[in-house]
Design an enzyme around this catalytic site. Sequence first.
Site, PDB file in Angstrom:
ATOM      1  CB  SER A 215      25.714  99.976  72.454  1.00  0.00           C
ATOM      2  OG  SER A 215      25.241  99.023  71.536  1.00  0.00           O
ATOM      3  CE  LYS A 216      30.970  99.901  66.155  1.00  0.00           C
ATOM      4  NZ  LYS A 216      31.822  99.081  65.283  1.00  0.00           N
ATOM      5  NE  ARG A 217      23.069  95.702  70.602  1.00  0.00           N
ATOM      6  CZ  ARG A 217      24.256  95.208  70.891  1.00  0.00           C
ATOM      7  NH1 ARG A 217      25.069  94.824  69.917  1.00  0.00           N
ATOM      8  NH2 ARG A 217      24.659  95.086  72.140  1.00  0.00           N
ATOM      9  CG  ASP A 218      22.475 104.622  72.494  1.00  0.00           C
ATOM     10  OD1 ASP A 218      21.344 105.045  72.183  1.00  0.00           O
ATOM     11  OD2 ASP A 218      23.104 105.024  73.483  1.00  0.00           O
TER      12      ASP A 218
END
Length: 489
Positions: free
Chosen positions: A254-257
Site C-alpha cells: 500500500s502507498k500508505r505503508d
Amino acid sequence: MTNQVRVRYAPSPTGHLHIGNARTALFNYLYAKHFNGKMVIRIEDTDDKRNVAGGEESQLKFLQWLGVEWDEGADIGGEYGPYRQMERLDLYQKYVDELLERGLAYKCYMTEEELEAEREQQRASGQVPKYSGAHRDLSEEQITAFEKEGRQPSIRMRVPENETYTFNDIVRGEITFESSDFGDWVIVKKNGIPTYNFAVAIDDHLMEITHVLRGEEHISNTPKQMMVYNAFDWDAPQFGHMTLILNEERKKLSKRDQHILQFIEQYYNLGYLPETLFNFIALLGWSPVGEEEIFDKDTLIDIFDPERLSTSAAIFDRHKLKWMNNEYIKAADLKDVIELAMPHLVEAGKLPQQISDEKKQWAEQVIALYKEQLRYGAEIVELTDLFFNEELSLDEGAMDVLQEEQVPEVLQVFTDKLIHLDDFTKDSIKAQIKATQKETGHRGKKLFMPIRVATTGQTHGPELPMAIELLGKAAVLSRLDKVLNKLEA
C-alpha cells in the site's frame, strides 16, 4: 492486426513512478524485447482531477533511469499517435457516435444523487450495487424533458444479455465472466471525457497492441474491454494479469505503508543502482530457471519466459534488495562507486560543496574503504562517521574490549611508536602494529581489537592500517591519549 508483438505501458500522470507500475513497464519491456517486438508508452491523462504537474515527466525520467526503453510515445512520436489520450478525443467520438447510432450505447440522464439512492436501495436488499438500466430505453419525450432541465448525460454501454466472456490469461489460464455480472457501464462521462475501459480498448486496437500485461486489479476490467472489441468486431489482444506485490508481512503493498519505500525516485535519491532495481523488480512475480538471481539486462531479455510468470503473490524483500545492490556495488568500478557515494557526504554536510583536490582525494580513499560493504550510496554517511566525528562514541562492546588487562600496555606502546613515525602511511602503520606485537607479546584479537576500538571507536570495520592513515596522525594520537587517560582514571 500486426504479426509483430506490440505491447504498451500506459501510465496516468497522477504521481511518481511506483514499484508496481515500474514492474508493469519492465515486464512489458522484457516481453517486447524477448520477442523482437515494439513497446509503446501511452499517457492516460483523462482523469484531469488527479493529474499532477510534472507527473508524466517524472514517470518517463525514472523509467529511462531504470533502463526501460520504448519505441513509440509522446516524447519520441511514432506512426500510431497521438500518444496522450486527451489528444485523441476526436478519435473516440467517432466510435461513440457509431455505438449510439447502432443502439449499442445510449445516453443516461440520471444524476449522481439518483444513482447513489439506487445503489443504497440495492445494498439494503442485499444486492451487489450495479446500474439498474433505468434510462436504458428512454422515449424522445423523456430525453427532451431531461435536457430542458439542463441535465448533462453520460453515455453507457448497453451490456448484452446472456453473454459469456472468456479469455486465456497469459498468467492465470482461462478466465470467464458473465454479462449479468455487469450493469450498463459508462463509456463517456458527463463532461464528455471517455472512461478508462472505453478509451483503452479503442487505443489498444488502433495502436495494434497484441499483448497487454498488467496488474491483477485489472482482471475485472477485461470483460468490459472485450465488450468494446466485440461491438466493433475487433480481435482482442492477449491479456496477462500479474499477481499482487506483498510486503514482508504478506499484506498488499500500500502507498500508505511506511516500512517500504515504494517510488523509484526514492531509490534513486538513496543511491541505489538502476541495474539493481531492474534486476530486483524483474524477479517480483517472475522466476528464471535455476537458483541464480543476479542478471544483467541483456540476459534477462534473453531468458524471459512468460510461462514462468508466477501465479503466487510476489514478496517485496527489502533485505534482498540491499543484498543485491551490494553485490552490484562490489562488482562496479571504484570510480562509479565514488560518484554514487560522494554526493551523499556533501549533502550530509560532511564534505564542502567546493572541495579541494587534496580533500577530494582523501574522501575518495575513505569511500574506497567501504566499497565491499556499501549497500546503497546514502549509507556511506553512517559508515564513515568515524572519519568526521572528533569524539569517539563507544558502545558496550567497545567498552568491554577496553576493560581487558593487556589494553593499557598495548595502547601505550603503540602510541609511543606512532609519535616517532614520520611516514604516516598504511604500510608503516602496519609495521608499527607488528612492532607493538613483538614488544608486548600480545597478538591476534588481544592486539588488534584494542587498537581498533581506541582509534576508530568500533569493534569491526575497514582495513585498520588504512583507516588509521586516513584519520591522520594528530587525530589518532588524540584519540589514543583520551582512551589511555580514561583507563588510568
